[in-house]
Design a protein around this motif. Structure first.
Motif, PDB file in Angstrom:
ATOM      1  N   SER A   1       1.380  -1.114  -0.567  1.00  0.00           N
ATOM      2  CA  SER A   1       0.111   0.302  -0.269  1.00  0.00           C
ATOM      3  C   SER A   1       1.009   1.415   0.266  1.00  0.00           C
ATOM      4  CB  SER A   1      -1.083   0.039   1.082  1.00  0.00           C
ATOM      5  OG  SER A   1      -1.778   1.490   1.653  1.00  0.00           O
TER       6      SER A   1
ATOM      7  N   VAL B   1       1.698   2.312  -3.208  1.00  0.00           N
ATOM      8  CA  VAL B   1       0.460   2.687  -4.414  1.00  0.00           C
ATOM      9  C   VAL B   1       0.200   4.009  -3.454  1.00  0.00           C
ATOM     10  CG1 VAL B   1      -1.800   2.272  -5.349  1.00  0.00           C
ATOM     11  CG2 VAL B   1       0.156   0.632  -4.389  1.00  0.00           C
ATOM     12  N   ASP B   2      -0.062   3.995  -2.068  1.00  0.00           N
ATOM     13  CA  ASP B   2      -0.701   5.859  -1.787  1.00  0.00           C
ATOM     14  C   ASP B   2       0.723   7.013  -1.279  1.00  0.00           C
ATOM     15  OD1 ASP B   2      -3.058   4.271  -1.655  1.00  0.00           O
ATOM     16  OD2 ASP B   2      -3.499   3.499  -0.442  1.00  0.00           O
TER      17      ASP B   2
ATOM     18  N   GLN C   1      -8.838   6.544  -1.321  1.00  0.00           N
ATOM     19  CA  GLN C   1      -8.163   5.992  -2.729  1.00  0.00           C
ATOM     20  C   GLN C   1      -9.017   5.470  -3.630  1.00  0.00           C
ATOM     21  OE1 GLN C   1      -7.440   4.440   0.137  1.00  0.00           O
ATOM     22  NE2 GLN C   1      -5.660   3.548   1.112  1.00  0.00           N
ATOM     23  N   ALA C   2      -8.463   6.140  -4.678  1.00  0.00           N
ATOM     24  CA  ALA C   2      -9.518   5.896  -6.279  1.00  0.00           C
ATOM     25  C   ALA C   2     -10.325   4.426  -6.108  1.00  0.00           C
ATOM     26  CB  ALA C   2      -8.060   6.465  -7.076  1.00  0.00           C
ATOM     27  N   ARG C   3      -8.262   3.308  -5.632  1.00  0.00           N
ATOM     28  CA  ARG C   3      -9.347   1.827  -6.020  1.00  0.00           C
ATOM     29  C   ARG C   3     -10.385   1.700  -5.158  1.00  0.00           C
ATOM     30  NH1 ARG C   3      -4.570   2.122  -3.421  1.00  0.00           N
ATOM     31  NH2 ARG C   3      -4.935   0.985  -0.458  1.00  0.00           N
ATOM     32  N   PHE C   4     -10.960   2.509  -4.484  1.00  0.00           N
ATOM     33  CA  PHE C   4     -12.098   1.823  -3.250  1.00  0.00           C
ATOM     34  C   PHE C   4     -13.312   2.875  -3.827  1.00  0.00           C
ATOM     35  CE2 PHE C   4      -9.540   0.948   0.171  1.00  0.00           C
ATOM     36  CZ  PHE C   4      -8.947  -0.365   0.000  1.00  0.00           C
ATOM     37  N   ARG C   5     -13.266   3.265  -5.298  1.00  0.00           N
ATOM     38  CA  ARG C   5     -14.432   4.322  -5.911  1.00  0.00           C
ATOM     39  C   ARG C   5     -15.651   3.070  -6.227  1.00  0.00           C
ATOM     40  NH1 ARG C   5     -14.206   8.412 -10.984  1.00  0.00           N
ATOM     41  NH2 ARG C   5     -16.547   8.451 -11.266  1.00  0.00           N
TER      42      ARG C   5
ATOM     43  N   GLU D   1     -11.427  14.571  -7.957  1.00  0.00           N
ATOM     44  CA  GLU D   1     -11.497  13.520  -7.979  1.00  0.00           C
ATOM     45  C   GLU D   1     -13.416  13.021  -7.324  1.00  0.00           C
ATOM     46  OE1 GLU D   1      -9.444   9.863  -7.834  1.00  0.00           O
ATOM     47  OE2 GLU D   1     -11.076   8.447  -8.852  1.00  0.00           O
TER      48      GLU D   1
END
Length: 196
Positions: free
Chosen positions: A54, A57-58, A94-98, A125
């Motif tokens: 993580s 990525v973060d 995080q965008a991956r939890f959109r 975003e």
């Protein structure tokens, strides 16, 4: 109000309205802290330890001491006056939890978007997502220690907010300023025309 609460009744008997409010914003902007500051019940946090994967990525540049991250939802509750209860749902940043954001905004009366004055671009975003979903929102600048303090008019312009969009400053660690941001949001929502 507290005397009206019993083990089988979780809100005061005077409550006539409830509202789902989403607390949104980018990764590390203070959403979990905000919900914890204002909730009148022990908040529910779905947190996990930040792993090496993580961390790759973060962006932890502004929060190097951050050791956990929301992977589900934060939840809290707050009575506003005698007749209104807010149910607060904090989103992962995080965008991956959109996909979670999109689920959490279903049925929301409105959203409070926390922004970091050190990285306003990270907010675009979520602002776009809320606009596309037609969810009314207010914005609160979470004032981190040592962060730049810009005039609200400049932040309003930098975020390209509509003229009527409320903008305030808060410190997610301080209940009073968080409550002011929530009150500003609910007053704004009350002025809006009901959706058909």
């Amino acid at each position: 109000m507290a005397s009206a609460l019993t083990p089988d009744r979780f809100v005061a008997s005077t409550v006539t309205a409830t509202a789902k409010i989403v607390v949104a914003g980018a990764f590390g902007v203070g959403k979990t802290t905000f919900v914890g500051s204002v909730s009148e019940v022990p908040p529910v946090h779905m947190e996990e330890t930040i792993t090496r994967a993580s961390a790759l990525v973060d962006d932890l540049a502004r929060t190097p001491e951050k050791s956990t991250t929301t992977v589900g939802v934060d939840f809290g509750r707050k009575h506003l006056g005698d007749d209104l209860v807010l149910y607060l749902f904090g989103t992962p940043g995080q965008a991956r939890f959109r996909f979670l954001w999109e689920e959490l905004i279903v049925g929301a009366l409105g959203a409070l978007v926390l922004v970091d004055p050190r990285d306003l671009d990270a907010s675009h975003e979520i602002l776009t997502l809320l606009e596309e979903a037609e969810v009314a929102y207010a914005v609160a600048v979470n004032q981190f220690d040592g962060a730049p303090r810009y005039p609200l008019a400049e932040i309003h312009e930098a975020l390209a907010l509509e003229q009527h969009t409320p903008l305030s400053v808060c410190d997610a660690r301080e209940r009073a300023s968080c409550m002011q941001a929530l009150i500003q949001l609910t007053e704004y929502l009350a002025r809006l025309e009901p959706r058909p």
